[in-house]
Write an enzyme that holds these catalytic residues in place. Structure first.
Site, PDB file in Angstrom:
ATOM      1  N   SER A   1     -30.218   6.241 -13.485  1.00 30.25           N
ATOM      2  CA  SER A   1     -28.923   5.959 -12.889  1.00 30.25           C
ATOM      3  C   SER A   1     -28.999   4.641 -12.116  1.00 30.25           C
ATOM      4  O   SER A   1     -29.874   4.447 -11.279  1.00 30.25           O
ATOM      5  CB  SER A   1     -28.523   7.089 -11.944  1.00 30.25           C
ATOM      6  OG  SER A   1     -27.297   6.799 -11.317  1.00 30.25           O
ATOM      7  N   GLY A   2     -28.073   3.729 -12.427  1.00 25.18           N
ATOM      8  CA  GLY A   2     -28.057   2.430 -11.771  1.00 25.18           C
ATOM      9  C   GLY A   2     -28.888   1.374 -12.452  1.00 25.18           C
ATOM     10  O   GLY A   2     -29.044   0.271 -11.920  1.00 25.18           O
TER      11      GLY A   2
ATOM     12  N   THR B   1     -23.957   1.047 -18.216  1.00 22.76           N
ATOM     13  CA  THR B   1     -22.524   0.805 -18.412  1.00 22.76           C
ATOM     14  C   THR B   1     -22.243  -0.675 -18.624  1.00 22.76           C
ATOM     15  O   THR B   1     -21.417  -1.054 -19.473  1.00 22.76           O
ATOM     16  CB  THR B   1     -21.736   1.333 -17.204  1.00 22.76           C
ATOM     17  OG1 THR B   1     -21.968   2.737 -17.056  1.00 22.76           O
ATOM     18  CG2 THR B   1     -20.254   1.088 -17.371  1.00 22.76           C
TER      19      THR B   1
ATOM     20  N   ASN C   1     -26.303   4.124  -7.252  1.00 22.06           N
ATOM     21  CA  ASN C   1     -25.512   3.200  -8.054  1.00 22.06           C
ATOM     22  C   ASN C   1     -24.104   3.156  -7.493  1.00 22.06           C
ATOM     23  O   ASN C   1     -23.492   4.199  -7.248  1.00 22.06           O
ATOM     24  CB  ASN C   1     -25.494   3.682  -9.512  1.00 22.06           C
ATOM     25  CG  ASN C   1     -24.781   2.718 -10.438  1.00 22.06           C
ATOM     26  OD1 ASN C   1     -24.368   1.635 -10.027  1.00 22.06           O
ATOM     27  ND2 ASN C   1     -24.641   3.106 -11.686  1.00 22.06           N
TER      28      ASN C   1
ATOM     29  N   SER D   1     -21.553   4.444 -10.681  1.00 23.68           N
ATOM     30  CA  SER D   1     -22.279   5.386 -11.518  1.00 23.68           C
ATOM     31  C   SER D   1     -21.317   6.150 -12.427  1.00 23.68           C
ATOM     32  O   SER D   1     -20.294   6.666 -11.974  1.00 23.68           O
ATOM     33  CB  SER D   1     -23.063   6.370 -10.646  1.00 23.68           C
ATOM     34  OG  SER D   1     -23.725   7.325 -11.435  1.00 23.68           O
ATOM     35  N   SER D   2     -21.645   6.216 -13.705  1.00 22.94           N
ATOM     36  CA  SER D   2     -20.840   7.003 -14.644  1.00 22.94           C
ATOM     37  C   SER D   2     -21.109   8.476 -14.406  1.00 22.94           C
ATOM     38  O   SER D   2     -22.234   8.946 -14.542  1.00 22.94           O
ATOM     39  CB  SER D   2     -21.195   6.635 -16.086  1.00 22.94           C
ATOM     40  OG  SER D   2     -20.898   5.290 -16.359  1.00 22.94           O
TER      41      SER D   2
ATOM     42  N   GLY E   1     -27.419   8.508 -16.536  1.00 19.93           N
ATOM     43  CA  GLY E   1     -28.859   8.344 -16.561  1.00 19.93           C
ATOM     44  C   GLY E   1     -29.583   9.478 -15.857  1.00 19.93           C
ATOM     45  O   GLY E   1     -28.990  10.328 -15.187  1.00 19.93           O
TER      46      GLY E   1
ATOM     47  N   GLU F   1     -31.393  11.505 -13.165  1.00 21.94           N
ATOM     48  CA  GLU F   1     -31.071  11.498 -11.742  1.00 21.94           C
ATOM     49  C   GLU F   1     -32.011  12.401 -10.954  1.00 21.94           C
ATOM     50  O   GLU F   1     -32.381  13.488 -11.399  1.00 21.94           O
ATOM     51  CB  GLU F   1     -29.633  11.975 -11.500  1.00 21.94           C
ATOM     52  CG  GLU F   1     -28.581  11.017 -11.994  1.00 21.94           C
ATOM     53  CD  GLU F   1     -27.181  11.479 -11.638  1.00 21.94           C
ATOM     54  OE1 GLU F   1     -26.264  10.632 -11.681  1.00 21.94           O
ATOM     55  OE2 GLU F   1     -26.989  12.672 -11.317  1.00 21.94           O
TER      56      GLU F   1
END
Length: 1007
Positions: free
Chosen positions: A36-37, A41, A86, A89-90, A313, A315
């Site tokens: 994540s981050g 994206t 992030n 973050s998605s 991602g 986490e």
């Protein structure tokens, strides 16, 4: 430089995907993974932007591109949020499919979304925010919208004030809100539909503000004033809303009868009902937006597609719940695809996994040893979030059952219908109950379906590495980066690929891709595939040990061999593309030149006689070589575009002639002459000065005779006129007419008469007044002038009929036998005019005996100056319109001629640390590298390189030669040159010091 010679880049991967999709006629996908981050994206947006930029055009195509690109800010607003790892973050996964026609133009697309983290709507961890759309709406809403929706500051709403984080560094929520509204418009949502969407978002915020208090064992609404706005926005009566928050309906069955019973809820249950209502409404709203995007992109056309997987991602948070468990589960599935391993799926947590070495229990719940490290999961609320069931009576309320919303006359039926459309399911009235689908089983089925979709495509991978947890550029945590490289299996994957075959491809696809390398296999090979592949490998100079042929596939061992084939393929396509481009450009240029010639001919047609071969040539524009005369160029202005330039003859009031450089720009006509400097360090030198500067709007008309002479008079308003002779008068007047049309919007007037009058410049006590030019019929093509007082008589013979047109025949240049170049024309004729206006400048003579032939001489225009040495214009200026000189046998360069020299090129943040690798990391560490690396070719020594055979015959220079142009070779006596091609013109092509160019053949002897 070939693509494989450059470092890896997102654009290069996108280009390879897109082109191979068209070449191989098969679907491709890219799997973007990382923590994540790490930038997944952003990488996905780069890919979509690149493909949208390079693929096709047209109104419908552009509309599809806009929808694909604008879907990003729309879905990010409703599906992304700030987390501790992030800022964008998605919180959902998406698989974007871009569909293309056979010509490579986008025709449509589809977006599949996975597991929206809807629990974030009602609860966030410390240092995090809710979904972006809430903060965007509060920051960017208009005053009317704030009043209608009851919007205020974020800290007023319980769903937003839990973490006390309302801003994100580098993000303007008000600006992002406008981008979201624009994206909705691109998707085809009307203003009313956009209002409906934002009304639902506001309803969720107000619903979260409804408080509860205990009343005995039951719950009650602590402040009924908090019911007004959510009831108003949802279109539900307040008492109905209150009842459904504090009670629920149970269907009981006894014997053959059923009964519905209202059961009151306690505070905890009422809070659960309120949050479940909010989460369900937001989740369905998000699904509605995805359907809107897909509807805008849907197409009935068939074609190939490129898939882009942008999913949450891996986490690790301070508290990891059910959502993190599902997210990390999906990442495990993607890791399986990458490393081509199969793990057991759909295993129960304790019953089966209790004995698994990647599973262990702890006080809060359990620990999973993921491929990316150990993660501790808190089981608090696990079952409730997995079940996540919405009570049927709440669905009935949102569907607007009869009599439920009749009192809401201030809400339009359209708004009520929109809320009801988000809850389309049928609620069973018979009492029969079906087992609801859990969130865990849903994400498991989605992950399996996604895996099947990806397996049907040719996969590409982007591994995003996160360098730090500070979210700042330049920070590098080596331990974190090393850990990611290890658990992603990057080194192991490369090692396995190198140990085996780097490339494997079915016979038919390999032949289709590389058929262009041989004449036998192009355009289609119809024989045995193995024989066709052997021909291609032979053309690519691949030895038998560099590839193998299986039953249906070809295997290439070394990546360098594949790169070699790709280079050859690109060169072949590049060569054919150049042939096509050259043919088209030649056709287009000839078409433009014909139009230009016809337009110029129209100026004089039926009005003025023509010279022989008049304008049967290309229009050059610059006939004095301004590129090589910076001093002259500076007088005009560096930013002024030169439309026409020629050395003209100007006549004064006494009809005395002198040379002037005539330069035409989009605004002015310049006449530039020479004067001696009277002072300063250059005193006595001839300097170029502007003698006259005429702005185009001041030119009233131009006068000419009806005969074939080159005289013309420029008439200037309120000033004296200029009498000139121009060799290329037709081209000058055509360009002048065009510039006047563009600049002042007025057409230039041309007058034709045998008697012309011009105003002259007044000088001193005398002068001024007018002068006359009389034209008479004589003999010959050259004009004869005679001045008498204030009259100049011009006599000239008859030219071509004034109603004749220039010849439309195209003069072609005969190619040399080798096809490498054209034979060169003699320099005595410029090709720009039927009259020679240039003189020859030859190369220096050899010091030894004369060779049997004459080297080429280069034409250069000379400018006459009253005193001082003659100045020669650079050959570059005259070569544009002239042909090459041909060496004449029996003659040598004569001494004393100037030789132009070639020009030289000038809180507790432990969860943010690198995670413990766990059992998975221990297994990776146990798989060590071999003690030795096997030698390539199964231990055989590398064969000695073959001796380089001379590609071309050699020749030896008999004399020194200095190049007179950029496409010639310079060499000294005794130098050895490689002979590429002999031309009958005497100019041979050869190679010396790595440069291939021309040289005179009579200066060398063959070895």
């Amino acid at each position: 430089m070939a693509s494989h010679e450059n470092p890896p880049h997102v654009y290069a991967l996108a280009d390879e995907m897109y082109r191979n999709m068209l070449i191989d006629v098969e679907n491709h996908c890219v799997i973007i993974s990382g923590e994540s981050g790490a930038g997944k994206t952003v990488a996905a947006k780069f890919i979509m932007q690149y493909i949208a930029r390079v693929s096709g055009g047209g109104q419908r195509v552009q509309q599809i591109k806009d929808i694909i690109l604008k879907s990003n800010p729309l879905l990010e607003a409703f599906g992304n949020a700030k987390t501790v790892r992030n800022n964008n973050s998605s919180r959902f996964g998406k698989y974007v499919e871009m569909q293309f026609s056979a010509g490579g133009q986008p025709t449509g697309g589809k977006i599949s979304n996975f597991l929206l983290e809807k629990s974030r709507v009602v609860r966030q961890n410390d240092g995090e925010r809710n979904f972006h759309i809430f903060y965007q709406m509060l920051a960017g809403a208009t005053n009317d919208m704030k009043q209608d929706f009851g919007l205020t500051s974020p800290d007023y709403f319980a769903y937003l004030n839990q973490s006390n984080v309302y801003k994100v560094d580098g993000t303007n929520d008000a600006h992002e809100f406008q981008e979201t509204l624009r994206a909705m418009s691109v998707m085809g949502l009307s203003d009313d539909q956009q209002t409906d969407v934002l009304q639902a978002v506001a309803a969720i915020l107000h619903l979260g503000n409804v408080p509860f208090a205990e009343q005995g064992n039951d719950a009650r609404v602590a402040g009924k004033e908090y019911l007004a706005f959510p009831a108003h926005l949802l279109g539900v009566p307040e008492e109905r809303l209150e009842k459904k928050l504090l009670s629920r309906v149970f269907d009981s069955r006894w014997g053959g009868q059923s009964e519905r019973v209202d059961v009151t809820l306690n505070v905890e249950q009422a809070s659960y009902t309120r949050d479940a209502w909010s989460k369900a409404l937001y989740s369905r709203l998000f699904d509605f937006l995805v359907k809107v995007v897909n509807k805008a992109m849907q197409t009935s056309e068939q074609g190939q597609n490129v898939g882009i997987l942008d999913i949450y991602g891996f986490e690790i948070f301070q508290k990891n719940g059910f959502e993190q468990f599902c997210i990390n589960f999906v990442n495990e599935k993607l890791q399986q695809i990458f490393i081509e391993l199969t793990l057991k799926a759909e295993q129960h947590l304790n019953s089966v996994m209790s004995s698994h070495q990647h599973y262990e229990q702890n006080k809060e719940g359990f620990i999973i040893h993921h491929y990316a490290g150990k993660v501790s999961y808190d089981v608090d609320g696990f079952c409730e979030r997995n079940r996540d069931v919405l009570f049927p009576d709440i669905v009935e309320v949102m569907q607007g059952q009869p009599g439920v919303r009749s009192c809401f006359i201030n809400l339009t039926s359209m708004r009520i219908e929109f809320m009801a459309s988000l809850f389309p399911e049928e609620v069973s009235k018979s009492g029969a109950k079906s087992r609801p689908t859990t969130a865990g089983s849903k994400i498991r089925h989605q992950a399996n379906a996604l895996t099947e979709t990806l397996m049907k495509c040719t996969p590409h991978y982007i591994r995003c590495i996160k360098p730090n947890e500070t979210k700042r550029a330049g920070d590098w945590e080596e331990g974190r980066v090393k850990h990611q490289v290890e658990y992603l299996g990057l080194k192991e994957n490369i090692r396995v690929r190198r140990a085996g075959f780097a490339y494997r491809r079915p016979f038919d696809k390999f032949l289709r891709r590389y058929a262009i390398l041989t004449k036998e296999t192009w355009p289609m090979w119809r024989g045995d595939p193995r024989q066709g592949i052997q021909l291609i490998m032979k053309a690519g100079c691949l030895d038998d040990d560099q590839f193998q042929l299986g039953k249906t596939k070809v295997f290439i061992k070394a990546p360098e061999s594949l790169f070699q084939l790709e280079d050859l393929r690109e060169r072949r396509f590049d060569g054919y593309a150049r042939v096509i481009q050259k043919a088209f450009r030649r056709y287009f240029a000839e078409k433009q030149r014909k139009k230009q010639r016809d337009d110029a001919s129209d100026l004089f047609y039926g009005k003025k006689e023509r010279r022989r071969f008049s304008i049967n040539r290309h229009f050059v524009g610059d006939y004095i070589g301004l590129d090589d005369r910076p001093g002259l160029r500076a007088l005009v202005g560096k930013r002024e575009r030169i439309e026409f330039a020629e050395t003209a003859v100007k006549y004064d009031r006494r009809f005395k002639s002198c040379k002037r450089d005539l330069i035409l720009t989009p605004k002015f006509v310049y006449l530039i002459g020479r004067e001696k400097a009277k002072q300063g360090p250059r005193k006595g030198e001839l300097l170029e000065v502007v003698k006259r500067k005429i702005d185009l709007p001041s030119i009233s008309h131009v006068s000419l005779s009806p005969y074939q002479d080159d005289f013309l008079v420029l008439h200037v308003r309120n000033q004296y006129d200029s009498l000139l002779t121009l060799n290329f008068k037709t081209e000058f007047l055509a360009v002048l007419k065009k510039k006047c049309d563009e600049t002042i919007g007025a057409n230039i007037v041309l007058n034709f008469d045998t008697r012309l009058e011009m105003k002259v410049k007044k000088e001193g006590w005398g002068g001024g007044g007018t002068r006359h030019i009389h034209f008479e019929r004589g003999h010959g093509d050259l004009a004869v002038t005679k001045a008498s007082g204030k009259t100049l008589t011009v006599t000239i013979g008859a030219g071509l009929d004034k109603n004749s047109r220039p010849s439309a025949e195209r003069r072609t240049t005969k190619r040399a036998p080798g096809g490498k170049g054209a034979s060169r024309a003699a320099p005595g004729r410029s090709g720009l005019s039927h009259r020679p206006s240039v003189r020859q400048v030859a190369p220096p003579p050899p010091s030894g005996p004369a060779p049997p032939g004459q080297p080429r001489v280069t034409a250069a225009t000379t400018y006459a100056i009253p005193t001082g040495p003659a100045r020669a214009v650079s050959p570059r200026a005259t070569r544009r319109g002239s042909r090459r000189a041909r060496p004449a046998s029996g003659k040598l360069p004569q001494p004393g001629h100037a030789v132009p020299q070639p020009r030289r090129a000038p809180g507790d943040d432990s969860y943010l640390r690198t995670p413990d690798a766990g059992v998975a990391g221990a297994k990776r560490a146990s798989v060590g590298q071999p003690d030795f690396k096997p030698l390539p070719g199964e231990g055989r020594p590398k064969p000695a390189p073959k001796p380089r055979q001379p590609k071309y015959p050699k020749c030896k220079a008999l004399y020194k030669y200095d190049a007179q142009d950029v496409d010639e070779l310079s060499f000294e006596e005794g130098d050895i040159l490689e002979l590429v091609h002999e031309d009958a013109s005497g100019w041979w092509r050869g190679i010396f010091n790595g440069k291939q160019a021309l040289f005179p053949g009579n200066y060398v002897e063959k070895l």
